[in-house]
Write a protein that holds these residues in place. Structure first.
Motif, PDB file in Angstrom:
ATOM      1  N   ALA A  81       0.819  -1.220   0.000  1.00 30.13           N
ATOM      2  CA  ALA A  81       0.000   0.000   0.000  1.00 30.13           C
ATOM      3  C   ALA A  81       0.853   1.271   0.000  1.00 30.13           C
ATOM      4  O   ALA A  81       0.388   2.333  -0.402  1.00 30.13           O
ATOM      5  CB  ALA A  81      -0.942  -0.010   1.203  1.00 30.13           C
ATOM      6  N   PHE A  82       2.090   1.164   0.461  1.00 29.68           N
ATOM      7  CA  PHE A  82       2.930   2.357   0.541  1.00 29.68           C
ATOM      8  C   PHE A  82       3.676   2.630  -0.757  1.00 29.68           C
ATOM      9  O   PHE A  82       4.126   3.737  -0.992  1.00 29.68           O
ATOM     10  CB  PHE A  82       3.906   2.253   1.719  1.00 29.68           C
ATOM     11  CG  PHE A  82       3.195   2.507   3.010  1.00 29.68           C
ATOM     12  CD1 PHE A  82       3.106   3.795   3.513  1.00 29.68           C
ATOM     13  CD2 PHE A  82       2.564   1.476   3.675  1.00 29.68           C
ATOM     14  CE1 PHE A  82       2.403   4.048   4.673  1.00 29.68           C
ATOM     15  CE2 PHE A  82       1.862   1.717   4.845  1.00 29.68           C
ATOM     16  CZ  PHE A  82       1.779   3.005   5.345  1.00 29.68           C
ATOM     17  N   GLU A  83       3.832   1.592  -1.585  1.00 32.66           N
ATOM     18  CA  GLU A  83       4.544   1.812  -2.837  1.00 32.66           C
ATOM     19  C   GLU A  83       3.661   2.470  -3.891  1.00 32.66           C
ATOM     20  O   GLU A  83       4.138   3.234  -4.718  1.00 32.66           O
ATOM     21  CB  GLU A  83       5.097   0.488  -3.376  1.00 32.66           C
ATOM     22  CG  GLU A  83       6.595   0.412  -3.163  1.00 32.66           C
ATOM     23  CD  GLU A  83       7.204  -0.845  -3.707  1.00 32.66           C
ATOM     24  OE1 GLU A  83       7.221  -1.000  -4.943  1.00 32.66           O
ATOM     25  OE2 GLU A  83       7.678  -1.663  -2.889  1.00 32.66           O
ATOM     26  N   HIS A  84       2.371   2.132  -3.832  1.00 30.92           N
ATOM     27  CA  HIS A  84       1.474   2.636  -4.879  1.00 30.92           C
ATOM     28  C   HIS A  84       0.242   3.277  -4.256  1.00 30.92           C
ATOM     29  O   HIS A  84      -0.571   2.584  -3.665  1.00 30.92           O
ATOM     30  CB  HIS A  84       1.032   1.479  -5.787  1.00 30.92           C
ATOM     31  CG  HIS A  84       2.179   0.700  -6.353  1.00 30.92           C
ATOM     32  ND1 HIS A  84       2.985   1.200  -7.344  1.00 30.92           N
ATOM     33  CD2 HIS A  84       2.677  -0.520  -6.033  1.00 30.92           C
ATOM     34  CE1 HIS A  84       3.922   0.308  -7.628  1.00 30.92           C
ATOM     35  NE2 HIS A  84       3.767  -0.746  -6.839  1.00 30.92           N
ATOM     36  N   PRO A  85       0.081   4.604  -4.388  1.00 34.34           N
ATOM     37  CA  PRO A  85      -1.148   5.226  -3.881  1.00 34.34           C
ATOM     38  C   PRO A  85      -2.372   4.675  -4.617  1.00 34.34           C
ATOM     39  O   PRO A  85      -2.249   4.163  -5.743  1.00 34.34           O
ATOM     40  CB  PRO A  85      -0.935   6.718  -4.166  1.00 34.34           C
ATOM     41  CG  PRO A  85       0.172   6.803  -5.153  1.00 34.34           C
ATOM     42  CD  PRO A  85       0.973   5.545  -5.051  1.00 34.34           C
ATOM     43  N   ARG A  86      -3.518   4.802  -3.963  1.00 34.65           N
ATOM     44  CA  ARG A  86      -4.730   4.196  -4.524  1.00 34.65           C
ATOM     45  C   ARG A  86      -4.999   4.623  -5.963  1.00 34.65           C
ATOM     46  O   ARG A  86      -5.376   3.804  -6.801  1.00 34.65           O
ATOM     47  CB  ARG A  86      -5.937   4.533  -3.644  1.00 34.65           C
ATOM     48  CG  ARG A  86      -5.961   3.744  -2.352  1.00 34.65           C
ATOM     49  CD  ARG A  86      -7.117   4.162  -1.455  1.00 34.65           C
ATOM     50  NE  ARG A  86      -7.149   3.335  -0.240  1.00 34.65           N
ATOM     51  CZ  ARG A  86      -8.006   3.510   0.750  1.00 34.65           C
ATOM     52  NH1 ARG A  86      -8.915   4.460   0.679  1.00 34.65           N
ATOM     53  NH2 ARG A  86      -7.985   2.722   1.811  1.00 34.65           N
ATOM     54  N   GLU A 387       2.504   4.516  13.110  1.00 33.20           N
ATOM     55  CA  GLU A 387       3.484   5.548  13.467  1.00 33.20           C
ATOM     56  C   GLU A 387       3.675   6.580  12.364  1.00 33.20           C
ATOM     57  O   GLU A 387       3.778   7.781  12.636  1.00 33.20           O
ATOM     58  CB  GLU A 387       4.841   4.910  13.818  1.00 33.20           C
ATOM     59  CG  GLU A 387       5.801   5.938  14.384  1.00 33.20           C
ATOM     60  CD  GLU A 387       7.120   5.322  14.846  1.00 33.20           C
ATOM     61  OE1 GLU A 387       7.461   5.486  16.016  1.00 33.20           O
ATOM     62  OE2 GLU A 387       7.792   4.659  14.030  1.00 33.20           O
ATOM     63  N   VAL A 388       3.704   6.130  11.121  1.00 39.09           N
ATOM     64  CA  VAL A 388       3.965   7.064  10.028  1.00 39.09           C
ATOM     65  C   VAL A 388       2.807   8.053   9.811  1.00 39.09           C
ATOM     66  O   VAL A 388       2.963   9.039   9.103  1.00 39.09           O
ATOM     67  CB  VAL A 388       4.286   6.339   8.693  1.00 39.09           C
ATOM     68  CG1 VAL A 388       5.519   5.464   8.843  1.00 39.09           C
ATOM     69  CG2 VAL A 388       3.111   5.504   8.221  1.00 39.09           C
ATOM     70  N   PHE A 389       1.668   7.798  10.441  1.00 42.73           N
ATOM     71  CA  PHE A 389       0.511   8.687  10.277  1.00 42.73           C
ATOM     72  C   PHE A 389       0.360   9.688  11.423  1.00 42.73           C
ATOM     73  O   PHE A 389      -0.475  10.581  11.352  1.00 42.73           O
ATOM     74  CB  PHE A 389      -0.786   7.873  10.175  1.00 42.73           C
ATOM     75  CG  PHE A 389      -0.820   6.962   8.981  1.00 42.73           C
ATOM     76  CD1 PHE A 389      -1.111   7.467   7.716  1.00 42.73           C
ATOM     77  CD2 PHE A 389      -0.555   5.603   9.106  1.00 42.73           C
ATOM     78  CE1 PHE A 389      -1.142   6.628   6.617  1.00 42.73           C
ATOM     79  CE2 PHE A 389      -0.578   4.765   8.005  1.00 42.73           C
ATOM     80  CZ  PHE A 389      -0.873   5.279   6.754  1.00 42.73           C
TER      81      PHE A 389
END
Ligand SMILES: [Fe+2]
Length: 440
Positions: A81-86, A387-389
């Motif tokens: 999910a972090f490599e490709h945004p929706r 954490e990243v949010f």
């Protein structure tokens, strides 16, 4: 709560199977063209969710817990999910629907096998069945996301739902607000086995006395805000909120339309809004503006949790508003049974000690709080879960909605989103500080 190994295995298997049942339903009621289509730039194509849940299940259970070699390592980057945004996911060389289903089936068969052989507590990941619980919750969360995709898609209605129970007899005589006395309470948890990292650890928070709406804000109350010119009066909006309201042209909740009266589109069906139903699909800015117009404010996250969990009789915090028992259909509107919020005042058996109703289930509730770590927070098992949010750009939502599975909902569960988001199943309730009580 102690639970023997076999009971834990059975509970895990039941939760995994329940989540897959819902995933299967949400991805078989539409045809293949609808599965691969992107229905909104905010959402993934349904076929992405389908393979992504399987990929996460493989990563965490087969590889991390089971030490197995990857089944199809070449597809890992597609479903990260972090490599490709929706918005970019439809352009990826994704697995076709049949391949995605086959992959999910292959992983699940091996996971159920692994579950039989796992000795819980040998590692932190398996303590209390945590990793299995995390994966069941992950799939359930995607079932909620996929339900939101269904709400955004155009076309004929395909989802069948049970009608919500009618409002209980006492709904119209409920007090509009309840008092939550001031004092300390325990927020978060250090003991709930499947709680995620951002819910931990338990810590004492002093919350001054406040009043909270007994129920979520209803469609009719929200329609009064609109009729009173609430969307045209910058006094009620924060500067950011007003700028967004102007830019986005907001005039009513998402999916509302004026046809001489307010109508709402719900999973492909257009109908007159139901006055006593909690309002749905409003962003944080709208919720905040309504609260100001009403002479009130949104509750803080700590206020919300104290109202939902604090038991003044024992001084301890409950797992849920009604006590420590898991949710059931008589306690809360969860699990995609009804696909609408129940009328305000429903679920008297699910009321909190303070008297507030529907804190869990029906609609997610925006709070005034930014998404921040609790004191003593440790990212686990991966920092991309929460954490990243952390930071002021996300606002916290609490309580879960009708689209949320019971496995992914607790009195401590924290959800977060941007203050502009409206496609989530979110409403709100308002609060005010109890001045005299707070001074004591
Ligand atoms: Fe995910």
């Amino acid at each position: 709560m102690t639970e023997d190994t076999e009971t834990l295995r059975d509970r895990i298997a039941a939760e995994l199977i329940a989540a897959r049942g819902r995933t299967t339903l949400l991805t078989t009621v539409v045809d293949e063209a609808d599965l691969v289509r992107q229905h909104s730039p905010l959402m993934s194509p349904l076929v992405w969710d389908l393979a992504h849940v399987a990929n996460q299940e493989e990563l965490w259970l087969l590889r991390e817990v089971g030490g197995r070699t990857p089944l199809h390592p070449e597809i890992d980057p597609l479903y990260d999910a972090f490599e490709h945004p929706r918005a970019k996911r439809p352009a990826l060389p994704l697995l076709a629907p049949g391949e995605a289903r086959g992959y999910g089936h292959e992983v699940r068969g091996r996971v159920l096998d692994l579950l039989e052989r796992t000795t819980f507590g040998e590692t932190q990941l398996t303590d209390g069945g945590f990793a299995f619980g995390m994966i069941a919750q992950h799939e359930a969360q995607h079932d909620e996301t996929m339900l939101a995709t269904h709400q955004l898609r155009s076309g004929l209605p395909v989802l069948a739902a049970a009608a919500p129970a009618p409002a209980p007899a006492d709904a119209s005589s409920l007090p509009v607000e309840v008092l939550v006395p001031g004092g300390p309470f325990t927020m978060g948890t250090s003991t709930e086995a499947w709680a995620l990292d951002n819910e931990r650890p338990a810590h004492v928070v002093h919350v001054p006395a406040f009043y909270l709406d007994t129920t979520p804000v209803t469609n009719s109350a929200y329609a009064e805000f609109i009729a009173d010119g609430g969307y045209d009066d910058p006094r009620w909006w924060t500067p950011d909120g007003w700028a967004h309201r102007q830019r986005a042209g907001l005039t009513a909740p998402l999916f509302w339309r004026w046809e001489g009266e307010w109508v709402r589109v719900s999973f492909g069906v257009t109908a007159t809004i139901i006055p006593n139903e909690p309002v749905l699909h409003v962003c944080w800015y709208e919720a905040d503006a309504y609260a100001r117009w009403a002479g009130r404010r949104l509750p803080t996250e700590a206020e919300w949790e104290k109202a939902a969990r604090h038991d003044p009789a024992t001084g301890r915090s409950r797992r849920y508003p009604w006590g420590d028992d898991d949710p059931s259909p008589s306690l809360a509107n969860l699990g995609q049974r009804h696909l609408v919020p129940a009328p305000a005042g429903s679920y008297p058996a699910g009321a909190a000690p303070c008297g507030a109703r529907q804190l869990v289930g029906d609609v997610w509730e925006w709070t005034s709080s930014d998404f921040l770590p609790y004191p003593g927070f440790t990212a686990w098992p991966y920092k991309e879960y929460s954490e990243v949010f952390f930071g002021p750009e996300y606002k916290v939502l609490r309580g879960g909605a009708f689209g949320v599975s019971p496995v992914a909902c607790r009195g401590t569960f924290r959800n977060w989103d941007y203050p502009v988001r409206r496609q989530i199943f979110a409403g709100f309730r308002t609060a005010r500080t109890a001045v005299a009580e707070a001074a004591r």
